[in-house]
Design an enzyme around this catalytic site. Structure first.
Site, PDB file in Angstrom:
ATOM      1  N   LYS A  11       7.599  -8.789   5.235  1.00  0.00           N
ATOM      2  CA  LYS A  11       8.401  -7.509   4.857  1.00  0.00           C
ATOM      3  C   LYS A  11       9.050  -7.172   3.251  1.00  0.00           C
ATOM      4  CE  LYS A  11      10.284  -8.596   7.970  1.00  0.00           C
ATOM      5  NZ  LYS A  11      10.059 -10.316   8.352  1.00  0.00           N
ATOM      6  N   GLU A  16       0.915  -3.897   8.620  1.00  0.00           N
ATOM      7  CA  GLU A  16       0.920  -3.616   9.920  1.00  0.00           C
ATOM      8  C   GLU A  16       1.596  -4.521  10.082  1.00  0.00           C
ATOM      9  OE1 GLU A  16       1.587  -1.655  12.759  1.00  0.00           O
ATOM     10  OE2 GLU A  16      -0.470  -0.993  12.331  1.00  0.00           O
ATOM     11  N   LYS A  31      12.559  -3.410   6.963  1.00  0.00           N
ATOM     12  CA  LYS A  31      11.469  -2.532   7.021  1.00  0.00           C
ATOM     13  C   LYS A  31      11.570  -0.682   7.548  1.00  0.00           C
ATOM     14  CE  LYS A  31      10.906  -6.354  10.258  1.00  0.00           C
ATOM     15  NZ  LYS A  31      11.664  -7.113  11.892  1.00  0.00           N
TER      16      LYS A  31
END
Length: 416
Positions: free
Chosen positions: A100, A124, A200
């Site tokens: 991330k 993903e 995120k």
């Protein structure tokens, strides 16, 4: 047969190897071909593993192997993960990642390189761990104009807040429990200070609104200042405190709201009852309305599951994805936090008595709702304001301080 390389054999990397080995039969059925881990890059030695012959300490062994078509980057951090990802993409090898930090910092650049080399950059696992959210957003919800994303994006902080809410545990005690259970690192700053959730929400906002949202432009607060008194006032208000990452389209504007902060969440919200290490992401589309994705947002096998799902998807497609993309942006199109409007919860002390407190507060803040809790001192007041900009709120708070009040807490009220 699709042959892959795994960069990093830590928690997620070892989980990827485990999932591919354990679920090989169903993976063949879904991918249409076997998937083999041919190489694993790690500087450590793993002599006790049955696949120890696959390890290498030299990235060039992977880069120059034409049989390897997919590179799984689960190293973490920006460098050398970025350099290895760029090199792989320029060789026409698709890259799958759970990183991330890298996607939030360099996602637009890596997606562009992937398109230029007719391969893919899939991530993903970078947001929800085992919760599918990236592919649903750019494929299943493709017919929607996404107006807002709001979510509980960090399982560690949600676990800590749940212990505080359900058991009356202090922040420090709840953090220690999270560390003892392996939910929090010895240095928990990335979680409890909100940095993980910030990365995120940046990824989700970039995908939803089409331009790269950089973490440095996103107002970020953690949960370290939340007290049991705040939890009690939230309950009397009719809700709970959650760490919320939020991104919202501003109508008739080129800008968006994007922030991470603790928030009062109404008990009727779909996010209010997401507890423990579970995450939840609410996506608000103009056609679907609210759609909520829920599950464990971290952990070895949930994250590895999402990584391997991307590997399977890549093994089935040809060419580059046209829907999973956003533009780079050197401009900051995130609205400054002091211009973002919401209601706020304020807790203050130092008043002569409750009547005096309400009188002082009502002069400065019009239309407030006062809250109460068991054991509330006469000198303490807590209230929720009407909606106003963060800048105006802080001016009023400063004016209250000038009248002798001590400000103990300021927490925004979410509308999700």
């Amino acid at each position: 047969m699709a042959k892959i390389a795994v960069l990093g054999h830590g928690v997620v990397g070892s989980g990827v190897c485990e999932v591919i080995h354990e679920n090989q039969e169903s993976i063949i059925r879904r991918a249409g071909q076997p998937i083999e881990v041919k190489r694993i890059l790690d500087l450590r030695d793993f002599d006790g593993l049955p696949y120890r012959d696959k390890f290498t300490k030299n990235f060039d062994d992977i880069l120059n192997d034409d049989e390897i078509s997919i590179v799984v980057e689960v190293m973490g951090g920006v460098s050398p993960a970025f350099e290895f990802s760029v090199a792989s993409l320029k060789k026409g090898k698709s890259v799958v990642t759970s990183n991330k930090e890298l996607v939030a910092a360099k996602g637009a650049q890596l997606l562009k390189i992937a398109r230029e080399n007719n391969c893919n950059y899939f991530f993903e696992a970078s947001v929800g761990g085992g919760i599918p959210i990236i592919r649903p957003m750019h494929m299943c919800l493709a017919a929607n104009e996404i107006d807002e994303i709001a979510g509980i994006l960090n399982g560690t902080t949600n676990f800590i807040l749940t212990k505080m809410i359900k058991e009356g545990t202090s922040f420090d005690e709840a953090l220690k429990t999270a560390q003892d259970l392996g939910y929090a690192e010895r240095n928990p700053a990335a979680d409890v200070e909100g940095y993980d959730a910030c990365r995120k929400i940046c990824i989700l906002a970039s995908l939803a609104f089409g331009r790269h949202v950089y973490p440095e432009y996103v107002h970020t607060e953690g949960i370290t200042k939340i007290t049991l008194e705040d939890v009690a006032y939230a309950e009397s208000w009719g809700g709970v405190i959650k760490l919320i990452g939020e991104a919202k389209r501003i109508p008739e504007s080129e800008r968006i709201e994007c922030l991470v902060a603790p928030a009062f969440v109404n008990g009727e919200s779909q996010l209010a009852n997401i507890d423990d290490v579970f995450n939840g992401v609410l996506v608000r589309g103009n056609a679907t309305g609210d759609v909520v994705f829920y599950g464990k947002g971290a952990g070895k096998l949930p994250t590895a599951s999402a990584v391997v799902a991307d590997v399977i998807h890549e093994a089935k497609v040809s060419g580059t994805s046209t829907s999973l993309t956003w533009k780079d942006s050197s401009e900051n199109f995130v609205l400054p936090y002091d211009e973002v409007e919401s209601a706020f919860y304020v807790r203050a002390a130092g008043f002569r008595d409750s009547s005096f407190a309400k009188e002082r507060i009502s002069v400065l803040f019009h239309g407030v709702s006062f809250l109460s809790r068991a054991g509330q001192p006469e000198s303490e007041a807590a209230f929720v304001t009407e909606s106003m900009s963060g800048g105006l709120l802080m001016k009023k708070v400063e004016a209250l301080k000038e009248k002798g009040a001590e400000i103990l807490s300021v927490i925004r009220v979410a509308d999700c």
